[in-house]
Design an enzyme around this catalytic site. Structure first.
Site, PDB file in Angstrom:
ATOM      1  N   ARG A 250      22.534  49.569 -15.987  1.00 43.36           N
ATOM      2  CA  ARG A 250      21.548  49.340 -14.922  1.00 43.36           C
ATOM      3  C   ARG A 250      22.240  48.902 -13.634  1.00 43.36           C
ATOM      4  O   ARG A 250      23.416  48.516 -13.648  1.00 43.36           O
ATOM      5  CB  ARG A 250      20.549  48.255 -15.367  1.00 43.36           C
ATOM      6  CG  ARG A 250      19.642  48.705 -16.477  1.00 43.36           C
ATOM      7  CD  ARG A 250      18.765  47.561 -16.959  1.00 43.36           C
ATOM      8  NE  ARG A 250      19.533  46.493 -17.586  1.00 43.36           N
ATOM      9  CZ  ARG A 250      19.044  45.308 -17.922  1.00 43.36           C
ATOM     10  NH1 ARG A 250      17.781  45.036 -17.693  1.00 43.36           N
ATOM     11  NH2 ARG A 250      19.806  44.387 -18.487  1.00 43.36           N
TER      12      ARG A 250
ATOM     13  N   LYS B  60      24.336  41.675 -13.565  1.00 42.95           N
ATOM     14  CA  LYS B  60      24.641  40.730 -14.631  1.00 42.95           C
ATOM     15  C   LYS B  60      25.891  39.898 -14.302  1.00 42.95           C
ATOM     16  O   LYS B  60      26.463  40.003 -13.219  1.00 42.95           O
ATOM     17  CB  LYS B  60      24.813  41.491 -15.957  1.00 42.95           C
ATOM     18  CG  LYS B  60      23.595  42.292 -16.371  1.00 42.95           C
ATOM     19  CD  LYS B  60      22.290  41.476 -16.350  1.00 42.95           C
ATOM     20  CE  LYS B  60      22.232  40.434 -17.415  1.00 42.95           C
ATOM     21  NZ  LYS B  60      21.445  40.778 -18.569  1.00 42.95           N
TER      22      LYS B  60
ATOM     23  N   HIS C  56      22.660  33.376 -15.501  1.00 45.78           N
ATOM     24  CA  HIS C  56      22.361  32.671 -16.758  1.00 45.78           C
ATOM     25  C   HIS C  56      23.109  31.346 -16.869  1.00 45.78           C
ATOM     26  O   HIS C  56      23.752  31.067 -17.881  1.00 45.78           O
ATOM     27  CB  HIS C  56      22.658  33.580 -17.963  1.00 45.78           C
ATOM     28  CG  HIS C  56      21.952  34.892 -17.888  1.00 45.78           C
ATOM     29  ND1 HIS C  56      20.587  35.013 -17.972  1.00 45.78           N
ATOM     30  CD2 HIS C  56      22.417  36.158 -17.683  1.00 45.78           C
ATOM     31  CE1 HIS C  56      20.241  36.279 -17.842  1.00 45.78           C
ATOM     32  NE2 HIS C  56      21.330  36.987 -17.651  1.00 45.78           N
TER      33      HIS C  56
ATOM     34  N   ARG D 129       5.625  33.047  -8.875  1.00 43.65           N
ATOM     35  CA  ARG D 129       5.824  34.169  -9.785  1.00 43.65           C
ATOM     36  C   ARG D 129       7.071  34.930  -9.352  1.00 43.65           C
ATOM     37  O   ARG D 129       7.343  35.068  -8.159  1.00 43.65           O
ATOM     38  CB  ARG D 129       4.591  35.083  -9.715  1.00 43.65           C
ATOM     39  CG  ARG D 129       4.420  35.903 -10.970  1.00 43.65           C
ATOM     40  CD  ARG D 129       3.029  36.486 -11.089  1.00 43.65           C
ATOM     41  NE  ARG D 129       3.052  37.676 -11.946  1.00 43.65           N
ATOM     42  CZ  ARG D 129       3.127  37.631 -13.260  1.00 43.65           C
ATOM     43  NH1 ARG D 129       3.158  36.485 -13.884  1.00 43.65           N
ATOM     44  NH2 ARG D 129       3.152  38.758 -13.963  1.00 43.65           N
TER      45      ARG D 129
ATOM     46  N   THR E 110      -6.847  35.750 -28.565  1.00 42.01           N
ATOM     47  CA  THR E 110      -6.102  34.860 -29.465  1.00 42.01           C
ATOM     48  C   THR E 110      -6.642  33.431 -29.426  1.00 42.01           C
ATOM     49  O   THR E 110      -6.152  32.565 -30.155  1.00 42.01           O
ATOM     50  CB  THR E 110      -4.591  34.823 -29.113  1.00 42.01           C
ATOM     51  OG1 THR E 110      -4.442  34.297 -27.789  1.00 42.01           O
ATOM     52  CG2 THR E 110      -3.955  36.191 -29.213  1.00 42.01           C
TER      53      THR E 110
ATOM     54  N   VAL F 206       8.869  41.664 -28.430  1.00 45.23           N
ATOM     55  CA  VAL F 206       9.442  41.845 -27.087  1.00 45.23           C
ATOM     56  C   VAL F 206       9.733  40.467 -26.477  1.00 45.23           C
ATOM     57  O   VAL F 206      10.774  40.253 -25.856  1.00 45.23           O
ATOM     58  CB  VAL F 206       8.483  42.655 -26.185  1.00 45.23           C
ATOM     59  CG1 VAL F 206       9.024  42.763 -24.768  1.00 45.23           C
ATOM     60  CG2 VAL F 206       8.251  44.048 -26.763  1.00 45.23           C
TER      61      VAL F 206
END
Ligand SMILES: NC(=O)c1ccc[n+]([C@@H]2O[C@H](COP(=O)([O-])OP(=O)(O)OC[C@H]3O[C@@H](n4cnc5c(N)ncnc54)[C@H](O)[C@@H]3O)[C@@H](O)[C@H]2O)c1
Length: 365
Positions: free
Chosen positions: A17, A76, A94, A125, A227, A275
């Site tokens: 990517r 990344k 990360h 968001r 749910t 997922v």
């Protein structure tokens, strides 16, 4: 003087990517940015595609020696090393949640790390995320492996998965596999339940199921309302495939358990695609497995099943890699409005907030 963006070639193994695509790089150039793109042997986008879009190519790895006022854009992590990072970097690193090795990595960033995971809009968001294609790819693998299991009753495991060149190739492959499975399944198509169906990942899963031709009545789309009564849910054990796409925010009753699976004597469930994949969370709502799976070995079986066919779980945490072209295009175009504010990054809220967060994380070291 125009702002210079230098797209570095990804070096993480199997990462095809890209944070910028020929389309978004051109949009930045059209808006007055100076964009350079490193030649990349592993990007899904060929060098020529950038060249054809009028973007100058620079050598692989040349970001290291680029002038210090150039912004280095990537997706990344950088390869492990210990030289100080003098540029401003935009990427997923990360390190802000104290992940393994965060101290060493974060301390290398001497200028600024704008972490893509923490670029938020005014409502908090994320401005850009890979969720849609995670759900899309997860549903594709779920359907594909369900079909494999149905056509391989001897228990032969599904082989290693390779990325697809584009969405059409993936859809036509999955369609073919479903047809073969239907032929040995009395003509029946699978019933799929998707929980978190209104979110990014969930809507991707719904779209994949629709695009391969499943009927409306075969796709159960659940979100918070459904749910609210609290699991475990019979609707899951009574479906062939369960796809979990929720954003887990705290303790909730599990959606499915071993006990619920064993209690349903007429169980249909054969395949779970988690997922959301939070197997390490104490609140994991799918507590029937505890490892992450990989493209090389995409499934793990649920242990402790007392009767009926086995249940396979897919728990891959980098699903969008299955469709590197479309997932990059989607991510990069979500990011573009923010990228277009980079020339004013000291005052533009999204970048100013990201810089403030970086400074806080550095100060905590
Ligand atoms: N496996 C991967 O490769 C991959 C890639 C990207 C994202 N993810 C993960 O997928 C998860 C979802 O991400 P997203 O971007 O789609 O989030 P999102 O916020 O867009 O959507 C989450 C949805 O889950 C629903 N939801 C939350 N709690 C629920 C509950 N108890 N019952 C029913 N529905 C519930 C929400 O209403 C929302 O519609 C995240 O944990 C994210 O980290 C995984």
């Amino acid at each position: 003087m125009s702002t210079v963006l230098h797209l570095r070639a990804e070096t993480k193994p199997l990462e095809h990517r890209s944070c910028l695509t020929p389309t978004t790089a051109k949009a930045l150039v059209d808006a007055g940015y100076d964009v350079r793109v490193e030649r990349s042997p592993q990007s899904i986008f060929e060098d020529k595609e950038f060249e054809d879009a009028g973007i100058p190519l620079v050598p692989t790895g040349s970001w290291i020696d680029a002038p210090e006022d150039h912004l280095i854009v990537g997706l990344k992590e950088l390869p492990e090393d210990n030289f100080p990072l003098k540029h401003e970097h935009i990427q997923f690193a990360h390190v802000f949640k104290q992940q393994t090795g965060y101290r060493e990595t974060l301390s290398r960033y001497e200028n600024c790390l704008y972490d893509l995971e923490f670029l938020n809009d005014a409502n908090g968001r994320r401005v850009a995320a890979f969720g849609y294609y995670a759900g899309f790819a997860g549903a594709a693998l779920a359907l594909e492996i369900w079909a494999w299991n149905v056509t391989h009753p001897d228990g032969e495991g599904y082989p290693a998965v390779k990325p697809y060149p584009n969405e059409d190739a993936l859809i036509s492959h999955v369609k073919g596999s479903i047809e073969k499975a239907k032929a040995v399944n009395g003509g029946a198509e699978p019933r799929v339940i998707i929980i978190g169906a209104l979110g990014r990942c969930g809507s991707g899963s719904v779209d994949m199921c629709t695009k391969v031709g499943l009927g409306e009545e075969s796709i159960l789309k659940w979100d918070m309302a459904e749910t609210a009564k609290g699991g475990p849910f019979e609707e899951i054990t009574q479906s062939d495939i369960f796809i979990n796409c929720i954003y887990l925010m705290g303790k909730i009753p599990p959606f499915v358990t071993r006990e619920a699976i064993n209690a349903d004597k007429d169980r249909k469930l054969r395949l779970i695609c988690d997922v959301a994949c939070d197997p390490n969370s104490p609140f994991n709502p799918v507590p029937v497995y505890d490892i992450w799976t990989t493209f090389d070995q995409p499934t793990v079986d649920v242990s402790g099943i007392e009767s009926g066919p086995p249940i396979s779980v897919i728990s891959i945490d980098h699903l969008p890699t299955l469709l590197p072209r479309e997932s990059s295009e989607s991510f990069s175009s979500q990011l573009l409005p923010s990228l277009l504010q980079l020339k004013d990054r000291e005052t533009a809220r999204v970048w100013a907030d990201a810089k403030k967060l970086f400074k806080e994380k550095k100060a905590e070291l």
